[in-house]
Enzyme design. Structure first.
Site, PDB file in Angstrom:
ATOM      1  N   GLU A   1      -3.247   5.316  -0.095  1.00 16.94           N
ATOM      2  CA  GLU A   1      -2.368   6.273   0.602  1.00 16.94           C
ATOM      3  C   GLU A   1      -0.882   6.040   0.339  1.00 16.94           C
ATOM      4  O   GLU A   1      -0.090   5.888   1.260  1.00 16.94           O
ATOM      5  CB  GLU A   1      -2.670   6.244   2.107  1.00 16.94           C
ATOM      6  CG  GLU A   1      -4.071   6.698   2.382  1.00 16.94           C
ATOM      7  CD  GLU A   1      -4.424   6.728   3.850  1.00 16.94           C
ATOM      8  OE1 GLU A   1      -3.517   6.827   4.685  1.00 16.94           O
ATOM      9  OE2 GLU A   1      -5.626   6.639   4.161  1.00 16.94           O
TER      10      GLU A   1
ATOM     11  N   ALA B   1      -6.190  12.465 -10.258  1.00 17.28           N
ATOM     12  CA  ALA B   1      -5.080  12.823  -9.361  1.00 17.28           C
ATOM     13  C   ALA B   1      -5.157  11.977  -8.091  1.00 17.28           C
ATOM     14  O   ALA B   1      -5.818  12.352  -7.124  1.00 17.28           O
ATOM     15  CB  ALA B   1      -5.150  14.309  -8.997  1.00 17.28           C
ATOM     16  N   GLY B   2      -4.524  10.811  -8.148  1.00 19.91           N
ATOM     17  CA  GLY B   2      -4.493   9.935  -6.978  1.00 19.91           C
ATOM     18  C   GLY B   2      -3.105   9.993  -6.370  1.00 19.91           C
ATOM     19  O   GLY B   2      -2.840  10.744  -5.423  1.00 19.91           O
TER      20      GLY B   2
ATOM     21  N   GLU C   1      -8.497  12.670  -6.557  1.00 21.06           N
ATOM     22  CA  GLU C   1      -9.535  12.925  -7.569  1.00 21.06           C
ATOM     23  C   GLU C   1      -9.404  11.893  -8.672  1.00 21.06           C
ATOM     24  O   GLU C   1      -8.413  11.155  -8.732  1.00 21.06           O
ATOM     25  CB  GLU C   1      -9.368  14.339  -8.159  1.00 21.06           C
ATOM     26  CG  GLU C   1      -9.604  15.405  -7.107  1.00 21.06           C
ATOM     27  CD  GLU C   1      -9.413  16.832  -7.619  1.00 21.06           C
ATOM     28  OE1 GLU C   1      -9.229  17.024  -8.852  1.00 21.06           O
ATOM     29  OE2 GLU C   1      -9.440  17.741  -6.773  1.00 21.06           O
TER      30      GLU C   1
ATOM     31  N   SER D   1       2.394   0.715  -3.332  1.00 17.99           N
ATOM     32  CA  SER D   1       3.692   0.058  -3.057  1.00 17.99           C
ATOM     33  C   SER D   1       4.796   0.687  -3.902  1.00 17.99           C
ATOM     34  O   SER D   1       5.932   0.852  -3.435  1.00 17.99           O
ATOM     35  CB  SER D   1       3.612  -1.441  -3.379  1.00 17.99           C
ATOM     36  OG  SER D   1       2.838  -2.095  -2.411  1.00 17.99           O
TER      37      SER D   1
HETATM   38  C1  LIG Z   1     -11.490   1.794  -0.889  1.00 16.21           C
HETATM   39  C2  LIG Z   1     -10.850   3.113  -1.212  1.00 16.21           C
HETATM   40  C3  LIG Z   1     -10.934   4.153  -0.298  1.00 16.21           C
HETATM   41  C4  LIG Z   1     -10.375   5.395  -0.600  1.00 16.21           C
HETATM   42  N1  LIG Z   1     -10.547   6.425   0.274  1.00 16.21           N
HETATM   43  C5  LIG Z   1     -10.150   7.669  -0.055  1.00 16.21           C
HETATM   44  C6  LIG Z   1     -10.461   8.787   0.797  1.00 16.21           C
HETATM   45  O1  LIG Z   1     -11.064   8.635   1.867  1.00 16.21           O
HETATM   46  N2  LIG Z   1     -10.077  10.013   0.395  1.00 16.21           N
HETATM   47  C7  LIG Z   1      -9.425  10.221  -0.777  1.00 16.21           C
HETATM   48  O2  LIG Z   1      -9.120  11.372  -1.086  1.00 16.21           O
HETATM   49  N3  LIG Z   1      -9.086   9.188  -1.596  1.00 16.21           N
HETATM   50  C8  LIG Z   1      -9.442   7.914  -1.266  1.00 16.21           C
HETATM   51  N4  LIG Z   1      -9.158   6.854  -2.080  1.00 16.21           N
HETATM   52  C9  LIG Z   1      -8.363   7.068  -3.292  1.00 16.21           C
HETATM   53  C10 LIG Z   1      -6.936   6.545  -3.095  1.00 16.21           C
HETATM   54  O3  LIG Z   1      -6.244   7.428  -2.258  1.00 16.21           O
HETATM   55  C11 LIG Z   1      -6.265   6.400  -4.487  1.00 16.21           C
HETATM   56  O4  LIG Z   1      -6.901   5.314  -5.140  1.00 16.21           O
HETATM   57  C12 LIG Z   1      -4.786   6.115  -4.338  1.00 16.21           C
HETATM   58  O5  LIG Z   1      -4.138   7.276  -3.865  1.00 16.21           O
HETATM   59  C13 LIG Z   1      -4.135   5.716  -5.665  1.00 16.21           C
HETATM   60  O6  LIG Z   1      -4.458   6.630  -6.680  1.00 16.21           O
HETATM   61  P1  LIG Z   1      -5.087   6.138  -8.057  1.00 16.21           P
HETATM   62  O7  LIG Z   1      -6.066   5.073  -7.776  1.00 16.21           O
HETATM   63  O8  LIG Z   1      -5.570   7.337  -8.791  1.00 16.21           O
HETATM   64  O9  LIG Z   1      -3.887   5.473  -8.835  1.00 16.21           O
HETATM   65  P2  LIG Z   1      -2.783   6.204  -9.882  1.00 16.21           P
HETATM   66  O10 LIG Z   1      -2.266   7.382  -9.181  1.00 16.21           O
HETATM   67  O11 LIG Z   1      -3.534   6.434 -11.153  1.00 16.21           O
HETATM   68  O12 LIG Z   1      -1.754   5.092 -10.016  1.00 16.21           O
HETATM   69  C14 LIG Z   1      -1.880   4.023 -10.967  1.00 16.21           C
HETATM   70  C15 LIG Z   1      -0.591   3.202 -10.975  1.00 16.21           C
HETATM   71  O13 LIG Z   1       0.512   4.023 -11.398  1.00 16.21           O
HETATM   72  C16 LIG Z   1       1.560   3.939 -10.448  1.00 16.21           C
HETATM   73  N5  LIG Z   1       2.278   5.225 -10.379  1.00 16.21           N
HETATM   74  C17 LIG Z   1       1.769   6.479 -10.395  1.00 16.21           C
HETATM   75  N6  LIG Z   1       2.750   7.374 -10.279  1.00 16.21           N
HETATM   76  C18 LIG Z   1       3.918   6.692 -10.199  1.00 16.21           C
HETATM   77  C19 LIG Z   1       5.295   7.052 -10.047  1.00 16.21           C
HETATM   78  N7  LIG Z   1       5.689   8.315  -9.960  1.00 16.21           N
HETATM   79  N8  LIG Z   1       6.222   6.061  -9.985  1.00 16.21           N
HETATM   80  C20 LIG Z   1       5.838   4.750 -10.052  1.00 16.21           C
HETATM   81  N9  LIG Z   1       4.549   4.343 -10.195  1.00 16.21           N
HETATM   82  C21 LIG Z   1       3.617   5.300 -10.259  1.00 16.21           C
HETATM   83  C22 LIG Z   1       0.850   3.652  -9.111  1.00 16.21           C
HETATM   84  O14 LIG Z   1       1.751   3.091  -8.167  1.00 16.21           O
HETATM   85  C23 LIG Z   1      -0.209   2.672  -9.579  1.00 16.21           C
HETATM   86  O15 LIG Z   1       0.337   1.381  -9.693  1.00 16.21           O
HETATM   87  C24 LIG Z   1      -9.670   5.598  -1.817  1.00 16.21           C
HETATM   88  C25 LIG Z   1      -9.544   4.522  -2.704  1.00 16.21           C
HETATM   89  C26 LIG Z   1     -10.136   3.294  -2.434  1.00 16.21           C
HETATM   90  C27 LIG Z   1     -10.001   2.184  -3.424  1.00 16.21           C
END
Ligand SMILES: Cc1cc2nc3c(=O)[nH]c(=O)nc-3n(C[C@H](O)[C@H](O)[C@H](O)COP(=O)(O)OP(=O)(O)OC[C@H]3O[C@@H](n4cnc5c(N)ncnc54)[C@H](O)[C@@H]3O)c2cc1C
Length: 385
Positions: A364, A131-132, A128, A367
């Site tokens: 998913e 909540a990624g 969301e 890194s």
């Molecule tokens: C093209 C595309 C397709 C997608 N398809 C889907 C889909 O089909 N279904 C779906 O549900 N989602 C989908 N997504 C969403 C995707 O799963 C999320 O973008 C991804 O999980 C990362 O979450 P976020 O972008 O909210 O980043 P955040 O969670 O906000 O992370 C931001 C930064 O903080 C870092 N970070 C966060 N927590 C920690 C920690 N504990 N320790 C160290 N670093 C941390 C992360 O590594 C990252 O560098 C898609 C995204 C894209 C771009």
């Protein structure tokens, strides 16, 4: 130790490579420049073609997923067209795979046959806006009214949302014995209370159908499986097995890039000789090969470990995804450097791969999260020793 594919795996690899080169690769640059509606139609056509060729159910083995076959077919599809690969994967691994692993017999019979033939399309909506990485923070909630679960909330980035016939939605169970725990809910495309938002523009993987889901008391077909409260662990299992598919994506992109860069290094001349004969260019091609080859080996090792039920398999998968996704970024950068100015132009092919590759490090399990998982597992081992 046996690094050899079985005759069946070799045949799968050769057949998938030939089919994807002939049927899927010609559309990849078209997809990159398409308007959304045309892109959705082209991706749907590709999924049907892959399904008819038997390339969508390669990861099914009856008793559980066959991750080696999933990797082999995946790399060839991704090499031909990364966006088609991700759409196919969302449909048959994230959605159909989840139904296969966790669904009831009735759910399997209802959804799997047409998904695995590419006649219908699936999606998985878990993350969301807020909540990624931290999936524990989702706000989407399901409440039970009579016998029906109704889901409310928004999922902002969902691959296949514009073309999906069936979607799995991760939500908090709002009441009953599962209160506060999560479930994966089955939502069909014409469900009351479901609307599909407008797709966002992306850096790469253009043409990949993707849009937000807005659910307001959305009528579901119920929980995946026969009990709630397991959604979080089900999503975690999928994302852990999913490292193999994302590794295949990254290696596929790396191979496509290597082929283009090698061709260019052979044909382009400077100072009276082919540029590939300059050591700097040749060394870049050598590094590209080594990174890609190792990415493939790690991906296949993880896939094999998963098939064997190895306890270390999740760490193998995390290592493979981490290495191959960061490797793909190096490979596309070297490829671009070999093409230089001509690579930077839209339509060069290398420019598209350069944009597509970044997704591997983000999706998913970023890194950072793969490193955290590997470090935790390794440190735990040292503590126990
Ligand atoms: C093209 C595309 C397709 C997608 N398809 C889907 C889909 O089909 N279904 C779906 O549900 N989602 C989908 N997504 C969403 C995707 O799963 C999320 O973008 C991804 O999980 C990362 O979450 P976020 O972008 O909210 O980043 P955040 O969670 O906000 O992370 C931001 C930064 O903080 C870092 N970070 C966060 N927590 C920690 C920690 N504990 N320790 C160290 N670093 C941390 C992360 O590594 C990252 O560098 C898609 C995204 C894209 C771009």
């Amino acid at each position: 130790m046996d690094f050899q594919f079985s005759p069946e795996e070799t045949k799968l690899q050769q057949d998938a490579a030939a089919f994807c080169l002939r049927e899927i690769a010609p559309g990849t640059q078209v997809l990159d420049g398409c308007l959304p509606e045309a892109a959705c139609a082209l991706v749907r056509e590709n999924l049907k073609a892959l399904g008819a060729e038997g390339l969508l159910d390669t990861g099914r083995a009856g008793s559980g997923p066959d991750m080696v076959r999933h990797y082999i077919a995946g790399e060839e599809i991704a090499k031909a067209c990364p966006a088609t690969f991700l759409s196919a994967r969302a449909s048959v691994f994230l959605c159909a795979g989840a139904i296969d692993l966790f669904g009831t017999e009735e759910q399997k019979a209802r959804y799997l046959p047409s998904l695995l033939k590419g006649e219908t399309v699936g999606a998985l909506a878990y993350s969301e806006d807020q909540a990624g990485t931290d999936l524990g923070g989702i706000k989407t909630r399901a409440v039970k009214v009579g016998d029906t679960w109704l889901v409310s909330g928004t999922k902002n980035l969902v691959v296949n949302a514009p073309i999906a016939d069936v979607l799995l939605v991760l939500a908090l169970c709002g009441e009953g014995p599962e209160n506060g725990a999560m479930g994966l809910f089955i939502v069909e495309k014409h469900a009351e209370g479901l609307s599909i938002g407008k797709g966002a523009e992306t850096l790469g993987l253009r043409g990949l159908p993707m849009a937000p889901l807005v659910m307001d008391g959305c009528v579901t077909q119920g929980l995946l499986g026969d009990a709630g409260g397991r959604g979080f662990s089900q999503a975690e299992t999928l994302l852990s097995l999913g490292t193999v598919g994302i590794t295949a994506l990254c290696v596929g992109i790396g191979t496509a890039c290597m082929e283009l860069a090698t061709g260019h290094a052979r044909s382009r001349t400077a100072f009276g000789k082919r540029i590939g004969l300059f050591q700097d260019v040749g060394f870049k091609l050598a590094d590209m090969f080594a990174y890609n080859d190792l990415g493939r080996m790690l991906g296949l090792r993880a896939a094999w470990g998963m098939n064997q039920g190895e306890p270390e398999a999740p760490v193998m998968g995390a290592s493979a995804k981490l290495f191959a996704s960061e490797g793909a970024m190096k490979i596309v950068n070297w490829g671009m450097q070999i093409f230089a100015g001509h690579g930077y132009l839209s339509g060069s092919g290398i420019e598209k791969l350069f944009r597509d590759a970044k997704f591997g490090e983000i999706c998913e399990g970023t890194s950072e999260m793969q490193r955290s998982l590997i470090a935790a597992a390794e440190l735990d081992r040292w503590v126990r020793a």
